[in-house]
Design a protein around this motif. Structure first.
Motif, short mmCIF file in Angstrom:
data_model
loop_
_atom_site.label_atom_id
_atom_site.label_comp_id
_atom_site.label_asym_id
_atom_site.label_seq_id
_atom_site.Cartn_x
_atom_site.Cartn_y
_atom_site.Cartn_z
N VAL A 118 -22.89 -36.64 -0.42
CA VAL A 118 -23.19 -36.22 0.96
C VAL A 118 -23.56 -37.43 1.82
N ALA A 119 -24.33 -38.37 1.26
CA ALA A 119 -24.73 -39.55 2.02
C ALA A 119 -23.53 -40.34 2.52
N LEU A 120 -22.43 -40.27 1.79
CA LEU A 120 -21.22 -41.02 2.15
C LEU A 120 -20.18 -40.15 2.85
N GLY A 121 -20.63 -38.99 3.35
CA GLY A 121 -19.76 -38.15 4.17
C GLY A 121 -18.99 -37.09 3.41
N GLY A 122 -19.28 -36.89 2.14
CA GLY A 122 -18.59 -35.87 1.35
C GLY A 122 -19.20 -34.50 1.50
N THR A 123 -18.60 -33.53 0.87
CA THR A 123 -19.06 -32.14 0.93
C THR A 123 -19.34 -31.61 -0.47
N LEU A 124 -19.97 -30.43 -0.51
CA LEU A 124 -20.27 -29.77 -1.77
C LEU A 124 -19.67 -28.38 -1.81
N VAL A 125 -19.36 -27.93 -3.01
CA VAL A 125 -19.01 -26.53 -3.26
C VAL A 125 -20.34 -25.82 -3.55
N GLN A 126 -20.66 -24.81 -2.77
CA GLN A 126 -22.01 -24.23 -2.83
C GLN A 126 -22.25 -23.32 -4.03
N HIS A 127 -21.20 -22.88 -4.70
CA HIS A 127 -21.42 -22.10 -5.91
C HIS A 127 -20.18 -22.16 -6.80
N ILE A 128 -20.43 -22.45 -8.07
CA ILE A 128 -19.39 -22.32 -9.09
C ILE A 128 -19.98 -21.57 -10.27
N ASP A 129 -19.14 -20.91 -11.03
CA ASP A 129 -19.59 -20.21 -12.23
C ASP A 129 -19.29 -21.06 -13.47
N GLY A 130 -19.99 -20.76 -14.55
CA GLY A 130 -19.65 -21.33 -15.84
C GLY A 130 -20.39 -22.60 -16.23
N ALA A 148 -24.67 -17.39 0.76
CA ALA A 148 -25.79 -16.56 0.32
C ALA A 148 -26.31 -16.98 -1.06
N ARG A 149 -25.47 -17.65 -1.84
CA ARG A 149 -25.87 -18.06 -3.19
C ARG A 149 -26.49 -19.45 -3.22
N CYS A 150 -26.57 -20.11 -2.07
CA CYS A 150 -27.21 -21.42 -2.00
C CYS A 150 -28.73 -21.25 -2.08
#
Length: 228
Positions: free
Chosen positions: A122-134, A83-85
């Motif tokens: 992402v182009a090389l098959g990795g992932t993302l953390v959709q939200h971090i604080d700070g 939801a925070r994306c």
């Protein structure tokens, strides 16, 4: 004077207002071309286009910069939307992923800034953390924090040791893509730079060098682009 390297920089595609007009526009914060120019290059804007044209475009360039901007569509890395994306930018995702793939295939020097670093992953098959604080000081305000490059990495060779950098992001690299290594970290452990483990100049930085005065990252790109 030798010809300056031609550095393509991807752009936003947004509704904008200037003078009496309010229209869709290809936008690029002035810090990007100014940084390229200060580092000895010529900046060329690369607004979203058909992905099939990316290889031909990259073939005309000496270097490529994937600029910061909106969150990457989570479907690109097989995740459900948090939801925070932020809102989707499908045209940018498609075009910039194609630019990255073309640059990697051709060995064209490639720099990813913030979103650009995340797209490289992402182009090389990795992932993302959709939200971090700070990592956002306030909405619309760039902050600063310290990053620590990994000794012996390309990033360390470019920026030296520990450095304070301009920052503004709420997402981060999760699982690393194939062939990438993390080459700088924030104090809280967030990945702040990634690079290819093999030959070639491909670097992603989570911070925003275009919002500061340090030319090291961009100058390394333009110097490499001149030599290749």
């Amino acid at each position: 004077m030798a010809d300056r390297p031609l550095i393509g920089v991807s752009t936003y595609l947004e509704t904008a207002r200037w003078g009496v007009w309010e229209l869709e526009a290809a936008l690029l914060p002035a810090g990007y071309p100014r940084l390229v120019q200060a580092a000895g290059g010529v900046a060329a804007m690369l607004p979203p286009d058909e992905p099939a044209y990316a290889a031909g475009v990259v073939a005309r360039l000496d270097g490529v910069v994937i600029a910061g901007g909106p969150d990457v569509d989570p479907s690109r890395y097989g995740a459900e939307r948090d939801a925070r994306c932020g809102p989707e930018a499908r045209a940018r995702d498609s075009w910039e992923l194609a630019l990255i793939e073309a640059a990697l295939a051709s060995g064209t020097p490639l720099l990813g800034i913030c979103r650009g670093m995340q797209l490289l992953n992402v182009a090389l098959g990795g992932t993302l953390v959709q939200h971090i604080d700070g990592h956002v000081e306030a909405v619309g305000v760039f902050g600063r924090h310290v990053v620590r490059p990994v000794p012996g990495s390309l990033c360390a060779g470019v920026v030296g040791g520990e450095v304070s950098v301009p920052t503004y992001h709420h997402q981060a690299v999760g699982r690393l893509g194939a062939g990438l290594v993390a080459s700088a970290f924030a104090e809280d452990g967030t990945v702040e730079a990634v690079e290819l483990s093999g030959a070639g100049w491909a670097l992603g930085v989570q911070w925003h060098p275009e919002m500061g005065t340090d030319l090291k990252v961009m100058r390394s790109l333009t110097t490499t682009a001149t030599a290749t």
